[in-house]
Design a protein around this motif. Sequence first.
Motif, PDB file in Angstrom:
ATOM      1  N   ILE A 212       3.427   8.972  -0.368  1.00  7.73           N
ATOM      2  CA  ILE A 212       3.858   8.445  -1.676  1.00  7.73           C
ATOM      3  C   ILE A 212       2.816   7.418  -2.123  1.00  7.73           C
ATOM      4  O   ILE A 212       2.532   6.455  -1.416  1.00  7.73           O
ATOM      5  CB  ILE A 212       5.248   7.745  -1.596  1.00  7.73           C
ATOM      6  N   ASP A 213       2.278   7.690  -3.309  1.00  8.90           N
ATOM      7  CA  ASP A 213       1.269   6.766  -3.840  1.00  8.90           C
ATOM      8  C   ASP A 213       1.274   6.927  -5.355  1.00  8.90           C
ATOM      9  O   ASP A 213       2.116   7.636  -5.911  1.00  8.90           O
ATOM     10  CB  ASP A 213      -0.107   7.115  -3.233  1.00  8.90           C
ATOM     11  N   LYS A 214       0.275   6.332  -6.008  1.00  6.81           N
ATOM     12  CA  LYS A 214       0.326   6.357  -7.472  1.00  6.81           C
ATOM     13  C   LYS A 214      -0.230   7.643  -8.074  1.00  6.81           C
ATOM     14  O   LYS A 214       0.203   8.052  -9.131  1.00  6.81           O
ATOM     15  CB  LYS A 214      -0.382   5.125  -8.026  1.00  6.81           C
ATOM     16  N   HIS A 215      -1.203   8.261  -7.482  1.00  6.87           N
ATOM     17  CA  HIS A 215      -1.790   9.442  -8.137  1.00  6.87           C
ATOM     18  C   HIS A 215      -1.911  10.599  -7.147  1.00  6.87           C
ATOM     19  O   HIS A 215      -3.006  11.061  -6.849  1.00  6.87           O
ATOM     20  CB  HIS A 215      -3.176   9.105  -8.705  1.00  6.87           C
ATOM     21  N   VAL A 216      -0.805  11.066  -6.643  1.00  7.69           N
ATOM     22  CA  VAL A 216      -0.845  12.165  -5.675  1.00  7.69           C
ATOM     23  C   VAL A 216      -0.583  13.471  -6.416  1.00  7.69           C
ATOM     24  O   VAL A 216       0.303  13.537  -7.271  1.00  7.69           O
ATOM     25  CB  VAL A 216       0.214  11.978  -4.564  1.00  7.69           C
ATOM     26  N   THR A 217      -1.369  14.494  -6.126  1.00  6.89           N
ATOM     27  CA  THR A 217      -1.211  15.768  -6.852  1.00  6.89           C
ATOM     28  C   THR A 217      -0.929  16.918  -5.871  1.00  6.89           C
ATOM     29  O   THR A 217      -1.064  16.769  -4.657  1.00  6.89           O
ATOM     30  CB  THR A 217      -2.493  16.125  -7.640  1.00  6.89           C
ATOM     31  N   MET A 218      -0.598  18.048  -6.482  1.00  5.89           N
ATOM     32  CA  MET A 218      -0.352  19.268  -5.710  1.00  5.89           C
ATOM     33  C   MET A 218      -1.627  19.683  -4.943  1.00  5.89           C
ATOM     34  O   MET A 218      -1.535  20.282  -3.871  1.00  5.89           O
ATOM     35  CB  MET A 218       0.046  20.357  -6.704  1.00  5.89           C
TER      36      MET A 218
ATOM     37  N   GLY B 139       0.818  -1.212   0.000  1.00  4.76           N
ATOM     38  CA  GLY B 139       0.000   0.000   0.000  1.00  4.76           C
ATOM     39  C   GLY B 139       0.847   1.255   0.000  1.00  4.76           C
ATOM     40  O   GLY B 139       2.083   1.190   0.055  1.00  4.76           O
ATOM     41  N   PRO B 140       0.188   2.419  -0.066  1.00  2.12           N
ATOM     42  CA  PRO B 140       0.928   3.688  -0.123  1.00  2.12           C
ATOM     43  C   PRO B 140       1.673   3.972   1.189  1.00  2.12           C
ATOM     44  O   PRO B 140       1.390   3.358   2.213  1.00  2.12           O
ATOM     45  CB  PRO B 140      -0.189   4.724  -0.341  1.00  2.12           C
ATOM     46  N   LEU B 141       2.590   4.935   1.114  1.00  2.00           N
ATOM     47  CA  LEU B 141       3.316   5.358   2.313  1.00  2.00           C
ATOM     48  C   LEU B 141       2.738   6.684   2.787  1.00  2.00           C
ATOM     49  O   LEU B 141       2.697   7.664   2.030  1.00  2.00           O
ATOM     50  CB  LEU B 141       4.810   5.507   1.977  1.00  2.00           C
ATOM     51  N   LYS B 142       2.271   6.700   4.021  1.00  2.00           N
ATOM     52  CA  LYS B 142       1.751   7.944   4.621  1.00  2.00           C
ATOM     53  C   LYS B 142       2.364   8.059   6.005  1.00  2.00           C
ATOM     54  O   LYS B 142       2.032   7.270   6.886  1.00  2.00           O
ATOM     55  CB  LYS B 142       0.221   7.879   4.744  1.00  2.00           C
ATOM     56  N   MET B 143       3.277   8.993   6.157  1.00  2.00           N
ATOM     57  CA  MET B 143       3.930   9.099   7.464  1.00  2.00           C
ATOM     58  C   MET B 143       4.109  10.540   7.917  1.00  2.00           C
ATOM     59  O   MET B 143       4.170  11.462   7.104  1.00  2.00           O
ATOM     60  CB  MET B 143       5.313   8.428   7.424  1.00  2.00           C
ATOM     61  N   VAL B 144       4.171  10.718   9.215  1.00  2.00           N
ATOM     62  CA  VAL B 144       4.613  11.996   9.783  1.00  2.00           C
ATOM     63  C   VAL B 144       5.734  11.686  10.778  1.00  2.00           C
ATOM     64  O   VAL B 144       5.806  10.572  11.311  1.00  2.00           O
ATOM     65  CB  VAL B 144       3.474  12.772  10.502  1.00  2.00           C
ATOM     66  N   SER B 145       6.594  12.678  10.983  1.00  2.00           N
ATOM     67  CA  SER B 145       7.721  12.448  11.892  1.00  2.00           C
ATOM     68  C   SER B 145       8.091  13.740  12.629  1.00  2.00           C
ATOM     69  O   SER B 145       8.638  14.663  12.027  1.00  2.00           O
ATOM     70  CB  SER B 145       8.921  11.934  11.101  1.00  2.00           C
ATOM     71  N   PRO B 146       7.761  13.815  13.907  1.00  2.00           N
ATOM     72  CA  PRO B 146       8.148  15.004  14.677  1.00  2.00           C
ATOM     73  C   PRO B 146       9.517  14.796  15.323  1.00  2.00           C
ATOM     74  O   PRO B 146       9.930  13.665  15.549  1.00  2.00           O
ATOM     75  CB  PRO B 146       7.079  15.062  15.764  1.00  2.00           C
TER      76      PRO B 146
END
Length: 348
Positions: free
Chosen positions: A221-227, A189-196
């Motif tokens: 990070i995924d296949k169809h990510v936009t601004m 699956g996609p990568l969705k992370m935050v890091s403080p």
Amino acid sequence: MDLKEKLLELQEKGLKQIRESEDLKQINDIRVNLLGKKGPITEVLRGMKDLSAEERPKIGSFSNAIKNELAEAIRLKNEELEIKKTAKKLEKEKIDVTLPGAQIQLGQPHVIAQVIEELEDLFLGMGYQVVSGPEIEEDHYNFEMLNLPADHPARDMQDTFYITKELLMRTQTSPVQARTMETHDFSKGPLKMVSPGKVYRRDTDDATHSHQFHQFEGLVIDKHVTMADLKGTIELIAKTVFGEEQEIRLRPSYFPFTEPSVEVDVTCFKCHGKGCSICKYTGWLEVLGAGMVHPNVLRMAGVDPEVYGGFAFGLGPDRFAMLKYSIDDIRNFYLNDNRFLSQFTKRG
Ligand code: FA5
């Protein structure tokens, strides 16, 4: 005076002494003196040898009765004095249960930690994972993997505390992006992370800069990510932390690891956009950098830029806290003055 009279006299004197004794030491001394082997009763009984065989047992049992009477009187007096002693002690230690108790100071998370927690909650709710990375970082991750090879002029944007040629105090939380991308299994699956975390720069401390401050990194990070996804996410952050009224603006900018890149400003809390010394007379305060992840960064982490893309942002929780609570000097966060810190009591 015969033996009986002597014993009666001793009895009378002894009882008087016992009656008049005032503390436990005194009563103990009386016991030792009166009833001990060298005491007056034993002394008197020595004269028994001169008595007739008939009289001897009578005097013997008489003296025993007197001894027992004195021992019992001592025991009772001892008990009485013990009780008095305890009562005196209790009197001294009397507690007034109606007095208000001593106030216990409760600890609380630091105001910056509170801002970070609020952001973490927001992103956890959207399915992001929270990851952390080392504060002593390799040049490789802090710069190289972020498209900043040695001698790249953009390295000067972040003046660095080097430990050795290869090790440094991280200048940003962006190296956690590279570390996470490298190990993420995209088939799952996609990568969705935050890091403080804390970061360090050889910046000169002033009202809005500290040489040690915090960043909060985000990466998708995924296949169809936009601004548009990036913009929506930034707006959500601003609204969550500052409320609906706060205005934000996106300015084109440059970061070696994103293309295109933006910087995000929010209206200055002090002058509300009019211009003042805090915002250097621009009316805006910069709070985060962001952009679409550069293909080189993806490639170096082993991610195919033809298939995957994404956005990243790095915001400053210190600046966020300043804006949120109208604090006009970042150094307040690091002086550990409890009068300042205790204002930010987390409730609920
Ligand atoms: C960066 O550090 C980038 N790594 C951010 C980024 C991440 C861009 C991902 C693109 C993609 P910058 O140097 O502008 O960018 O710092 C980011 C934020 O940290 C700033 O907006 C500001 O809020 C905060 N900041 C920077 N320097 C200081 C400082 N000396 N004291 C306090 N906060 C600071």
